[in-house]
Write a protein that holds these residues in place. Sequence first.
Motif, PDB file in Angstrom:
ATOM      1  N   TYR A  10      -5.962   5.479   1.101  1.00 60.21           N
ATOM      2  CA  TYR A  10      -6.891   4.659   1.897  1.00 60.21           C
ATOM      3  C   TYR A  10      -6.181   3.843   2.976  1.00 60.21           C
ATOM      4  CZ  TYR A  10     -10.121   5.835  -1.833  1.00 60.21           C
ATOM      5  OH  TYR A  10     -10.896   6.529  -2.738  1.00 60.21           O
ATOM      6  N   LEU A  11      -4.888   4.028   3.098  1.00 57.98           N
ATOM      7  CA  LEU A  11      -4.161   3.297   4.145  1.00 57.98           C
ATOM      8  C   LEU A  11      -4.305   4.031   5.476  1.00 57.98           C
ATOM      9  CD1 LEU A  11      -2.276   0.986   4.962  1.00 57.98           C
ATOM     10  CD2 LEU A  11      -0.332   2.425   4.296  1.00 57.98           C
ATOM     11  N   ILE A  50     -10.778   0.742   3.188  1.00 60.26           N
ATOM     12  CA  ILE A  50     -11.859   0.370   2.260  1.00 60.26           C
ATOM     13  C   ILE A  50     -11.736  -1.117   1.920  1.00 60.26           C
ATOM     14  CG2 ILE A  50     -12.159   2.677   1.267  1.00 60.26           C
ATOM     15  CD1 ILE A  50     -10.508   1.576  -1.190  1.00 60.26           C
ATOM     16  N   CYS A  70      -6.075  -1.151   5.609  1.00 61.45           N
ATOM     17  CA  CYS A  70      -6.922  -0.590   4.551  1.00 61.45           C
ATOM     18  C   CYS A  70      -8.267  -0.136   5.112  1.00 61.45           C
ATOM     19  CB  CYS A  70      -7.140  -1.654   3.472  1.00 61.45           C
ATOM     20  SG  CYS A  70      -8.140  -1.049   2.103  1.00 61.45           S
ATOM     21  N   LEU A  84       0.260   1.388  -7.635  1.00 59.83           N
ATOM     22  CA  LEU A  84      -1.117   1.164  -7.173  1.00 59.83           C
ATOM     23  C   LEU A  84      -2.108   1.274  -8.338  1.00 59.83           C
ATOM     24  CD1 LEU A  84      -0.900   3.321  -3.901  1.00 59.83           C
ATOM     25  CD2 LEU A  84      -0.659   0.839  -4.109  1.00 59.83           C
ATOM     26  N   CYS A 111      -0.883   4.881  -0.151  1.00 61.17           N
ATOM     27  CA  CYS A 111      -2.251   4.971  -0.651  1.00 61.17           C
ATOM     28  C   CYS A 111      -3.097   5.845   0.281  1.00 61.17           C
ATOM     29  CB  CYS A 111      -2.844   3.560  -0.721  1.00 61.17           C
ATOM     30  SG  CYS A 111      -4.581   3.522  -1.191  1.00 61.17           S
ATOM     31  N   CYS A 153      -5.324  -5.167  -5.190  1.00 55.48           N
ATOM     32  CA  CYS A 153      -5.138  -5.355  -3.749  1.00 55.48           C
ATOM     33  C   CYS A 153      -5.700  -6.714  -3.302  1.00 55.48           C
ATOM     34  CB  CYS A 153      -5.838  -4.240  -2.980  1.00 55.48           C
ATOM     35  SG  CYS A 153      -5.442  -2.587  -3.579  1.00 55.48           S
ATOM     36  N   ARG A 199     -11.810  -2.917  -1.802  1.00 56.99           N
ATOM     37  CA  ARG A 199     -10.478  -2.616  -2.326  1.00 56.99           C
ATOM     38  C   ARG A 199     -10.380  -3.118  -3.775  1.00 56.99           C
ATOM     39  NH1 ARG A 199     -10.544  -7.241   0.303  1.00 56.99           N
ATOM     40  NH2 ARG A 199      -8.929  -8.839   0.156  1.00 56.99           N
ATOM     41  N   PRO A 200      -9.533  -2.455  -4.571  1.00 59.72           N
ATOM     42  CA  PRO A 200      -9.427  -2.810  -5.990  1.00 59.72           C
ATOM     43  C   PRO A 200      -8.892  -4.225  -6.217  1.00 59.72           C
ATOM     44  CG  PRO A 200      -8.445  -0.657  -5.548  1.00 59.72           C
ATOM     45  CD  PRO A 200      -8.711  -1.289  -4.221  1.00 59.72           C
ATOM     46  N   CYS A 246       0.825  -1.217   0.000  1.00 53.79           N
ATOM     47  CA  CYS A 246       0.000   0.000   0.000  1.00 53.79           C
ATOM     48  C   CYS A 246       0.857   1.264   0.000  1.00 53.79           C
ATOM     49  CB  CYS A 246      -0.909   0.019   1.224  1.00 53.79           C
ATOM     50  SG  CYS A 246      -1.737  -1.540   1.533  1.00 53.79           S
ATOM     51  N   LEU A 248      -4.410   4.511  -8.011  1.00 56.29           N
ATOM     52  CA  LEU A 248      -4.998   4.992  -6.764  1.00 56.29           C
ATOM     53  C   LEU A 248      -4.244   6.247  -6.328  1.00 56.29           C
ATOM     54  CD1 LEU A 248      -5.422   1.756  -4.601  1.00 56.29           C
ATOM     55  CD2 LEU A 248      -7.258   3.301  -5.286  1.00 56.29           C
TER      56      LEU A 248
END
Length: 134
Positions: free
Chosen positions: A60-61, A68, A66, A20, A58, A76, A72-73, A14, A50
């Motif tokens: 979102y970290l 999300i 994480c 990413l 990231c 990930c 997560r995508p 991440c 991302l």
Amino acid sequence: MPTEVPCNTCTECCKTNQGLFLHPEQGDDVESYAHRVLTDQATGTPVFLLAANPDGHCVYLGLSGCTIYDRRPILCRTFDCRKHYLILPRQDRDNLVRLGLSSRAVFNAARARLKTLSPEERQDCKEKREEFFS
Ligand code: SF4
Ligand code: SF4
């Protein structure tokens, strides 16, 4: 059945900024993520990443991982640093680090977990490496 990567508290994936990638062709809803768009110099097509903070982490970290996790995508969800490490020749790993597409910490995390792969998975990686790089 592939073995799950025992990430535990590791979050090195991440933190790789340029690595990413979002993959709309594999189902990622790009617009649902904070992201940036670059252009693939070779093909002229857009590439989606991302969004990352200035430190390369990231957006979102969070402190506990994480934020999300459930959405997560695809990258990930599927990335296995152990297989990535075993399939790539050393020179290619070094190049990815140099280009900012991966990090030494990711490869170190992978090396520390290689024993958690089954013999069949290791053999599969070896065959892929021979197929792609010899
Ligand atoms: S580097 Fe490996 S162990 Fe660390 S978060 Fe990524 S997949 Fe998990
Ligand atoms: S979305 Fe979550 S799992 Fe994916 S890079 Fe960001 S923090 Fe890591």
